[in-house]
Enzyme design. Structure first.
Site, PDB file in Angstrom:
ATOM      1  N   GLY A  13       0.828  -1.204   0.000  1.00  0.00           N
ATOM      2  CA  GLY A  13       0.000   0.000   0.000  1.00  0.00           C
ATOM      3  C   GLY A  13       0.862   1.254   0.000  1.00  0.00           C
ATOM      4  O   GLY A  13       2.095   1.182   0.019  1.00  0.00           O
ATOM      5  N   PHE A  14       0.199   2.371   0.012  1.00  0.00           N
ATOM      6  CA  PHE A  14       0.894   3.656  -0.045  1.00  0.00           C
ATOM      7  C   PHE A  14       1.828   3.835   1.162  1.00  0.00           C
ATOM      8  O   PHE A  14       3.045   4.027   1.002  1.00  0.00           O
ATOM      9  CB  PHE A  14      -0.172   4.762  -0.125  1.00  0.00           C
ATOM     10  CG  PHE A  14       0.310   6.123   0.242  1.00  0.00           C
ATOM     11  CD1 PHE A  14       1.351   6.720  -0.453  1.00  0.00           C
ATOM     12  CD2 PHE A  14      -0.290   6.819   1.291  1.00  0.00           C
ATOM     13  CE1 PHE A  14       1.793   7.989  -0.104  1.00  0.00           C
ATOM     14  CE2 PHE A  14       0.140   8.076   1.633  1.00  0.00           C
ATOM     15  CZ  PHE A  14       1.195   8.664   0.943  1.00  0.00           C
ATOM     16  N   ILE A  15       1.298   3.695   2.347  1.00  0.00           N
ATOM     17  CA  ILE A  15       2.141   3.899   3.539  1.00  0.00           C
ATOM     18  C   ILE A  15       3.112   2.727   3.709  1.00  0.00           C
ATOM     19  O   ILE A  15       4.289   2.919   4.001  1.00  0.00           O
ATOM     20  CB  ILE A  15       1.266   4.095   4.799  1.00  0.00           C
ATOM     21  CG1 ILE A  15       0.397   5.350   4.617  1.00  0.00           C
ATOM     22  CG2 ILE A  15       2.129   4.222   6.056  1.00  0.00           C
ATOM     23  CD1 ILE A  15      -0.624   5.594   5.715  1.00  0.00           C
ATOM     24  N   ASP A  34       0.754  -8.857   1.084  1.00  0.00           N
ATOM     25  CA  ASP A  34      -0.289  -7.950   0.602  1.00  0.00           C
ATOM     26  C   ASP A  34      -1.127  -8.724  -0.417  1.00  0.00           C
ATOM     27  O   ASP A  34      -0.568  -9.460  -1.237  1.00  0.00           O
ATOM     28  CB  ASP A  34       0.344  -6.710  -0.058  1.00  0.00           C
ATOM     29  CG  ASP A  34      -0.613  -5.535  -0.135  1.00  0.00           C
ATOM     30  OD1 ASP A  34      -0.293  -4.478   0.431  1.00  0.00           O
ATOM     31  OD2 ASP A  34      -1.691  -5.679  -0.765  1.00  0.00           O
ATOM     32  N   GLY A  39      -3.552  -2.252  -2.426  1.00  0.00           N
ATOM     33  CA  GLY A  39      -2.126  -1.998  -2.655  1.00  0.00           C
ATOM     34  C   GLY A  39      -1.778  -2.329  -4.106  1.00  0.00           C
ATOM     35  O   GLY A  39      -2.603  -2.864  -4.835  1.00  0.00           O
ATOM     36  N   LEU A  79      -0.584  -3.100   8.721  1.00  0.00           N
ATOM     37  CA  LEU A  79      -1.157  -1.964   7.984  1.00  0.00           C
ATOM     38  C   LEU A  79      -2.289  -2.400   7.058  1.00  0.00           C
ATOM     39  O   LEU A  79      -2.996  -1.555   6.512  1.00  0.00           O
ATOM     40  CB  LEU A  79      -0.076  -1.268   7.136  1.00  0.00           C
ATOM     41  CG  LEU A  79       1.197  -0.809   7.846  1.00  0.00           C
ATOM     42  CD1 LEU A  79       2.074  -0.029   6.880  1.00  0.00           C
ATOM     43  CD2 LEU A  79       0.874   0.060   9.049  1.00  0.00           C
ATOM     44  N   TYR A 152     -16.197   2.420   9.779  1.00  0.00           N
ATOM     45  CA  TYR A 152     -14.733   2.428   9.656  1.00  0.00           C
ATOM     46  C   TYR A 152     -14.103   2.782  11.007  1.00  0.00           C
ATOM     47  O   TYR A 152     -13.226   2.070  11.510  1.00  0.00           O
ATOM     48  CB  TYR A 152     -14.332   3.431   8.582  1.00  0.00           C
ATOM     49  CG  TYR A 152     -12.847   3.552   8.368  1.00  0.00           C
ATOM     50  CD1 TYR A 152     -12.070   2.428   8.137  1.00  0.00           C
ATOM     51  CD2 TYR A 152     -12.215   4.795   8.399  1.00  0.00           C
ATOM     52  CE1 TYR A 152     -10.693   2.535   7.935  1.00  0.00           C
ATOM     53  CE2 TYR A 152     -10.856   4.917   8.196  1.00  0.00           C
ATOM     54  CZ  TYR A 152     -10.104   3.789   7.974  1.00  0.00           C
ATOM     55  OH  TYR A 152      -8.754   3.895   7.789  1.00  0.00           O
TER      56      TYR A 152
END
Ligand code: UDP
Length: 324
Positions: A13-15, A34, A39, A79, A152
């Site tokens: 993913g991004f982070i 992942d 992602g 994450l 969420y």
């Protein structure tokens, strides 16, 4: 500096991919799992073939594999989660199930060998609290369960409670961080996040879509600042059992953000106003303000964000220009 073996769920993913880079640059080993649902393999392309990098395309529901990867690691970063308000509104079952189940599995496995575990939470948990800036020990104010958005925050809160319970009951070392609108190079606008969306719209000369009246505010933090804190917190025993806001205190309204993106890209795009009901769903509730108090993390590890909003926006613009 001691070299560590890190296991990152959601590492594509991004982070996660920024965290991977930071850890490899420190001389650490990184193993990523992942399922590429949100992602992207592109995020990890730069690390393929790196001698200290390994990568599994699989989901956290593959418990035997997860167990192996947790056992092989010194530190665990969880994450993997559903991202973005749009995805949450559109796919609530997936959001709730993956946020809760993933954390259950990770903690259940990590506790066996006491592997320090980082749980990514979100500023979304503050909900509609008006007690700005938000402190970690402040009250959380969520809307009704009939409004999908709040699922969420609720699912992430279960993750937080579980992490804290593992610490309290089993002395399992956990660190929970509430991330505030983390942005930077490599983030996609596909899941609705505002800054990459605005930059892409501005560069394409398309209308910049401000939802609601644009007076709602957010604080944007550069992903490299966030990752630095994540790395430091999980290696610091004093951080265990704690919840930490990670965010930049610079507050900006979404309309001003749109104007700044337009100016910095030199775009001729118009700034369009879209009602929330059209952008998300009927009855959608937004947070009017969201600002972190970061005293706790600053006192503990001396962390404060280094990159300001102008630099953040510029980095995102440069990234999209480079990606074409
Ligand atoms: N937003 C917007 N236009 C967009 C996407 C988002 O005006 O194209 C607004 C959104 O309604 C919210 C803020 O920007 O008020 C931040 O949205 P984002 O989804 O990035 O993160 P959130 O803070 O809602 O988790």
């Amino acid at each position: 500096m001691q070299s560590m073996r890190n296991f990152i769920t959601g590492g594509a993913g991004f982070i996660g991919s920024h965290l991977t880079r930071a850890l490899l640059e420190r001389g650490d080993e990184v193993t990523v799992l992942d399922d590429l649902s949100t992602g992207s393999a592109d995020n990890l392309a730069a690390f393929k073939g790196h001698p200290r990098f390994r990568y599994h395309v699989d989901t956290f529901t593959n418990v035997p594999l997860m167990g192996e990867l947790v056992d092989q690691a010194d530190l665990v970063y969880h994450l993997a989660a559903a991202v973005g308000v749009r995805l949450i509104v559109e796919s609530p079952v997936r959001t709730i199930e993956s946020n809760v189940r993933g954390t259950e599995i990770v903690l259940m496995l990590a506790v066996k060998k006491k592997k320090p575990t980082f749980i990514a939470s979100t500023s979304e948990v503050y909900g509609k609290s008006a007690d700005v800036p938000f402190r970690e020990d402040g009250d959380l104010v969520l809307g009704p369960s009939s409004k999908g958005r709040w699922s969420y925050a609720c699912s992430k809160l279960i993750d937080e409670f579980l992490a804290l319970a593992y610490w309290k009951e089993k002395r399992h070392p956990t660190v929970v961080a509430r991330l505030f609108n983390t942005v930077g190079p490599g983030q996609t606008g596909r899941y609705g996040m505002v800054l990459p969306t605005f930059v892409q719209q501005a560069l394409a000369g398309k209308p910049i879509t401000v939802f609601g009246d644009g007076t709602q505010t957010r604080c944007f933090t550069h992903v490299s600042d966030v990752v630095r804190a994540m790395v430091a917190l999980l290696r610091d025993e004093r951080a265990y059992g704690g919840v930490y806001n990670l965010g930049n205190a610079h507050e900006i309204s979404i309309r001003t953000l749109a104007e700044q993106v337009k100016a910095m890209t030199g775009s001729a795009s118009e700034i369009a106003t879209i009602p929330y009901a059209q952008a998300y769903e009927e009855g959608f509730e937004d947070m009017p303000r969201r600002v972190p108090d970061t005293t706790r993390v600053r006192s503990l590890i001396g962390w404060k964000p280094e990159l300001d909003l102008e630099r953040i926006i510029q980095d995102v613009i440069d990234d999209f220009r480079k990606r074409g």
